[in-house]
Motif scaffolding. Structure first.
Motif, short mmCIF file in Angstrom:
data_model
loop_
_atom_site.label_atom_id
_atom_site.label_comp_id
_atom_site.label_asym_id
_atom_site.label_seq_id
_atom_site.Cartn_x
_atom_site.Cartn_y
_atom_site.Cartn_z
N GLY A 11 0.82 -1.20 0.00
CA GLY A 11 0.00 0.00 0.00
C GLY A 11 0.85 1.24 0.00
O GLY A 11 2.09 1.18 0.14
N TRP A 12 0.20 2.38 -0.13
CA TRP A 12 0.89 3.66 -0.18
C TRP A 12 0.11 4.64 0.68
O TRP A 12 -1.07 4.91 0.42
CB TRP A 12 0.96 4.15 -1.63
N VAL A 13 0.74 5.14 1.71
CA VAL A 13 0.12 6.12 2.60
C VAL A 13 0.44 7.52 2.07
O VAL A 13 1.58 7.99 2.21
CB VAL A 13 0.60 5.97 4.05
N GLU A 14 -0.53 8.14 1.44
CA GLU A 14 -0.31 9.47 0.87
C GLU A 14 -0.18 10.51 1.98
O GLU A 14 -0.66 10.32 3.10
CB GLU A 14 -1.46 9.84 -0.05
N GLU A 15 0.45 11.63 1.64
CA GLU A 15 0.66 12.68 2.63
C GLU A 15 -0.66 13.23 3.15
O GLU A 15 -0.77 13.67 4.29
CB GLU A 15 1.51 13.80 2.05
N GLY A 16 -1.69 13.21 2.30
CA GLY A 16 -3.00 13.71 2.71
C GLY A 16 -3.90 12.66 3.32
O GLY A 16 -5.06 12.94 3.63
N ASN A 17 -3.38 11.44 3.52
CA ASN A 17 -4.17 10.36 4.12
C ASN A 17 -4.69 10.79 5.49
O ASN A 17 -3.96 11.34 6.31
CB ASN A 17 -3.28 9.11 4.25
N LYS A 18 -5.97 10.53 5.74
CA LYS A 18 -6.60 11.00 6.99
C LYS A 18 -5.94 10.40 8.23
O LYS A 18 -5.88 11.05 9.28
CB LYS A 18 -8.09 10.69 6.97
N TYR A 19 -5.45 9.18 8.12
CA TYR A 19 -4.79 8.57 9.27
C TYR A 19 -3.38 9.14 9.45
O TYR A 19 -2.95 9.39 10.58
CB TYR A 19 -4.73 7.05 9.12
N PHE A 20 -2.68 9.36 8.36
CA PHE A 20 -1.35 9.94 8.46
C PHE A 20 -1.39 11.34 9.06
O PHE A 20 -0.46 11.77 9.75
CB PHE A 20 -0.67 9.99 7.08
N LYS A 21 -2.47 12.05 8.82
CA LYS A 21 -2.58 13.43 9.31
C LYS A 21 -2.81 13.52 10.81
O LYS A 21 -2.72 14.60 11.39
CB LYS A 21 -3.69 14.16 8.55
N THR A 22 -3.13 12.39 11.47
CA THR A 22 -3.24 12.42 12.93
C THR A 22 -1.82 12.48 13.51
O THR A 22 -0.94 11.71 13.12
CB THR A 22 -3.96 11.18 13.47
N GLU A 23 -1.60 13.42 14.43
CA GLU A 23 -0.25 13.73 14.88
C GLU A 23 0.47 12.53 15.48
O GLU A 23 1.67 12.32 15.27
CB GLU A 23 -0.29 14.88 15.89
N TRP A 24 -0.26 11.70 16.24
CA TRP A 24 0.40 10.59 16.91
C TRP A 24 0.83 9.49 15.94
O TRP A 24 1.70 8.68 16.24
CB TRP A 24 -0.47 10.01 18.03
N ARG A 25 0.21 9.47 14.74
CA ARG A 25 0.68 8.53 13.72
C ARG A 25 1.77 9.16 12.85
O ARG A 25 2.65 8.46 12.36
CB ARG A 25 -0.49 8.10 12.82
#
Length: 351
Positions: free
Chosen positions: A172-186
């Motif tokens: 998979g590919w976690v994009e910079e705008g991914n909603k989960y990636f945007k959570t600070e703790w992740r």
């Protein structure tokens, strides 16, 4: 009727847990807790009926523990009209809240992973076992309740035979705008593995579910890890060989950093046939031929919530939701990460 509270108001709580709770007739949502008043209110407004709101940080203050005492988490857990809680908080925040809820006598369904590492998970299990009066503690691993994966496990059992080999592939590919990636703790994880821990336990749980139908457990792993995308600290990829208790080997490949390759599949091969699974398809192959079954994509969260409610009614946690099963998932992931750090050193899985 089981009276329940939802602790956490993040993405998964909003998109999955709230609808799941409301889909189970025997559950009645009474309260929502979040660190911030604003996020708790936002989630409460999405509920189908009025719920009480609890929080640490009142709107506009930016400071914790300055709100009214009757709105704290402790106040929620002190309520005698709440029987159970669903805990969907950041990985590092969960263990303390799990302990607090269990000590308050509430049944608990806590999100995976069970803890940030094996050591802390074992401490949690030890804490639970030492309680004089034990409410139920279940760990939410929704993959074990995904209809297509449940059916795949049935097909493995039907095919039978002895294990020959197996494989797990997830790209998979976690994009910079991914909603989960945007959570600070992740985005800046303070725990091992980053997305490999947070997401990887799902895939390991799925593999272990299929192997369990052949009475097989992963006992050793040896692999290599890498960071393919610099944003996805500390590592985003692991490729490994795994060994089972019968000495059969297979492969585990998980990557969140492959931009031009995606998909999730597990295959188990025995002396009698094979079962291939992806989230929407099962292919079963035996001497009699090949059969393909199609499924709608499902998270399994509603099914796991219904199982938790049923467990409370029966007074016993289902095997699929026990902390011990969650600990085994976590240990496989941790040993994969440790093996990767050691450039392929063999790691035993002992949980």
């Amino acid at each position: 009727m089981v009276r329940i509270a939802l602790l956490g108001a993040g993405i998964f709580a909003r998109e999955q847990h709230l609808p799941a709770i409301e889909s189970v007739p025997s559950l009645s949502l009474k309260a929502i807790y979040s660190r911030s008043e604003s996020s708790a209110n936002t989630l409460a407004s999405a509920a189908s009926s009025p719920v009480d709101v609890y929080y640490d940080v009142p709107t506009g203050t930016g400071e914790a523990n300055v709100g009214p005492e009757e709105k704290t988490l402790d106040a929620l857990l002190a309520r005698t009209d709440i029987d159970a809680v669903v805990i969907a908080l950041p990985i590092l925040a969960q263990p303390a809240v799990i302990q607090k809820a269990l000590k308050a006598g509430k049944h608990v369904l806590s999100e995976k992973p069970v803890a940030k590492d094996v050591e802390e998970a074992k401490r949690l299990v030890g804490f639970y076992e030492a309680l004089d009066k034990k409410p139920l503690w279940a760990v939410a691993e929704n993959f074990r309740y995904t209809p297509s994966l449940v059916k795949a496990a049935e097909r493995v059992k039907e095919v039978g035979g002895k294990l020959t080999t197996f494989r797990l592939n997830m790209n998979g590919w976690v994009e910079e705008g991914n909603k989960y990636f945007k959570t600070e703790w992740r985005k800046v994880p303070s725990y091992q593995g980053g997305f490999l821990l947070d997401g990887g336990v799902h895939f390991i749980a799925g593999l272990r579910l299929l192997l369990s139908e052949l009475n097989q457990e992963i006992t050793h792993v040896a692999g290599f890890s890498a960071l393919l995308e610099e944003r996805l600290l500390p590592v985003d990829t692991v490729h490994a060989v795994a060994l089972t208790n019968d000495g059969k080997s297979g492969t585990i490949s998980i990557s969140f950093g492959t931009q031009f390759k995606s998909g999730l599949e597990v295959e188990v091969v025995t002396t009698q046939g094979s079962v291939y699974w992806n989230p929407t398809q099962i292919k079963t192959k035996t001497k009699e031929g090949e059969k393909t079954e199609e499924f709608e994509k499902s998270t399994g969260v509603k099914e796991e919530m219904a199982a938790f409610a049923k467990a409370i009614e029966k007074g016993q946690t289902e095997k699929e939701q026990t902390p011990e099963e969650a600990l085994k998932d976590l240990e496989v992931v941790q040993r994969l990460l440790e093996s990767g750090e050691g450039k392929g050193v063999v790691k035993a899985v002992e949980a």
